[in-house]
Design an enzyme around this catalytic site. Structure first.
Site, PDB file in Angstrom:
ATOM      1  N   HIS A 129       0.816  -1.214   0.000  1.00 39.23           N
ATOM      2  CA  HIS A 129       0.000   0.000   0.000  1.00 39.23           C
ATOM      3  C   HIS A 129       0.849   1.263   0.000  1.00 39.23           C
ATOM      4  O   HIS A 129       1.963   1.291   0.506  1.00 39.23           O
ATOM      5  CB  HIS A 129      -0.959   0.055   1.198  1.00 39.23           C
ATOM      6  CG  HIS A 129      -0.416  -0.554   2.453  1.00 39.23           C
ATOM      7  ND1 HIS A 129      -1.175  -1.276   3.322  1.00 39.23           N
ATOM      8  CD2 HIS A 129       0.829  -0.564   2.976  1.00 39.23           C
ATOM      9  CE1 HIS A 129      -0.448  -1.697   4.330  1.00 39.23           C
ATOM     10  NE2 HIS A 129       0.774  -1.278   4.144  1.00 39.23           N
ATOM     11  N   ASN A 152      13.037   8.230  -8.941  1.00 34.38           N
ATOM     12  CA  ASN A 152      13.653   7.913 -10.229  1.00 34.38           C
ATOM     13  C   ASN A 152      13.979   9.126 -11.078  1.00 34.38           C
ATOM     14  O   ASN A 152      14.620   8.991 -12.129  1.00 34.38           O
ATOM     15  CB  ASN A 152      12.725   6.983 -11.028  1.00 34.38           C
ATOM     16  CG  ASN A 152      11.351   7.592 -11.271  1.00 34.38           C
ATOM     17  OD1 ASN A 152      10.820   8.283 -10.422  1.00 34.38           O
ATOM     18  ND2 ASN A 152      10.790   7.334 -12.436  1.00 34.38           N
ATOM     19  N   ALA A 189      13.087   1.609   8.442  1.00 36.74           N
ATOM     20  CA  ALA A 189      11.972   2.528   8.211  1.00 36.74           C
ATOM     21  C   ALA A 189      12.450   3.974   8.304  1.00 36.74           C
ATOM     22  O   ALA A 189      13.252   4.334   9.165  1.00 36.74           O
ATOM     23  CB  ALA A 189      10.868   2.277   9.227  1.00 36.74           C
TER      24      ALA A 189
END
Length: 230
Positions: A129, A152, A189
């Site tokens: 998600h 990117n 994280a």
């Protein structure tokens, strides 16, 4: 441009061939689409261009598939897919956007609010998600944490991210391309990864937490203003 003139004839012929369309009035399918027996087309779905859908897949509700190949036993719920290929036993949605030149291999799970663009996602990987994966090659059995993105584009050039088999991308990780995450590697994280991560390594790229004790009492004008805003 979608041709609406023979819409009902196309749907009738598909139903006769074994395609299941529970609510035909809400579905648009172009004549070039090839849909095998046992496929279920749910309401509010559009299938256009040279799309191929293999047996026993479920498309919709609320999906738009254009010029794409879909494998067998795949479910696309609230999914838009353009000029791409999706394998078998894939689950995607709701609210998934597969942009052109993407290849999603078998047994991949793509959860809600995920965008994939010009990327390969290999077998068994999970994108649960709130993700953006662009210009990337993702290996087998890779797991993405919530809120991660491949960065990117630097404003001038597009660069590639490579994530090798078995890697685990921690929640809210930014992968600044070009960069490679090695096999079975982890990112912590909240990390912003700018250098390659070796195989079997944990990469932590975040500032150490600092607590300013008694800061609120010291900044009393700020505290009063904050209370007034509430």
């Amino acid at each position: 441009m979608i041709n609406y003139e023979n819409r009902q004839t196309i749907i009738d012929n598909l139903i006769k061939s074994g395609v299941i369309i529970p609510c035909p009035d809400s579905v648009i399918i172009e004549e070039n689409a090839k849909i095998e027996k046992g496929v279920i087309i749910m309401p509010n779905t559009i299938i256009s261009g040279n799309t191929e859908i293999k047996a026993d897949s479920v498309i919709g509700p609320n999906s738009y598939i254009k010029n794409s190949k879909i494998g067998s036993k795949t479910t696309l719920n609230n999914t838009q897919c353009f000029d791409s290929e999706i394998g078998s036993n894939v689950s995607a949605g709701p609210f998934v956007h597969i942009r052109p030149d993407s290849k999603i291999n078998d047994n991949v799970h793509i959860g809600n609010f995920v965008e994939v663009k010009n990327s390969v996602i290999d077998d068994g990987s999970k994108l649960p998600h709130l993700l953006y994966v662009g210009d990337s090659v993702v290996g087998k059995n890779v797991n993405f944490g919530c809120g991660s993105i491949t960065v990117n584009y630097d404003g001038r050039n597009k660069s590639k991210t490579v994530i090798k088999d078995g890697a685990f991308i921690g929640c809210n990780t930014n992968l600044i391309a070009p960069v490679t995450v090695g096999e079975n590697a982890f990112t912590a994280a909240g990390s912003t990864i700018t250098e390659n991560v070796p195989d079997n390594s944990l990469s932590i790229a975040r500032a150490r937490q600092t607590n300013k004790n008694d800061w609120v009492n010291i900044k009393k004008p700020y505290k009063r203003q904050h209370q007034e805003i509430k």
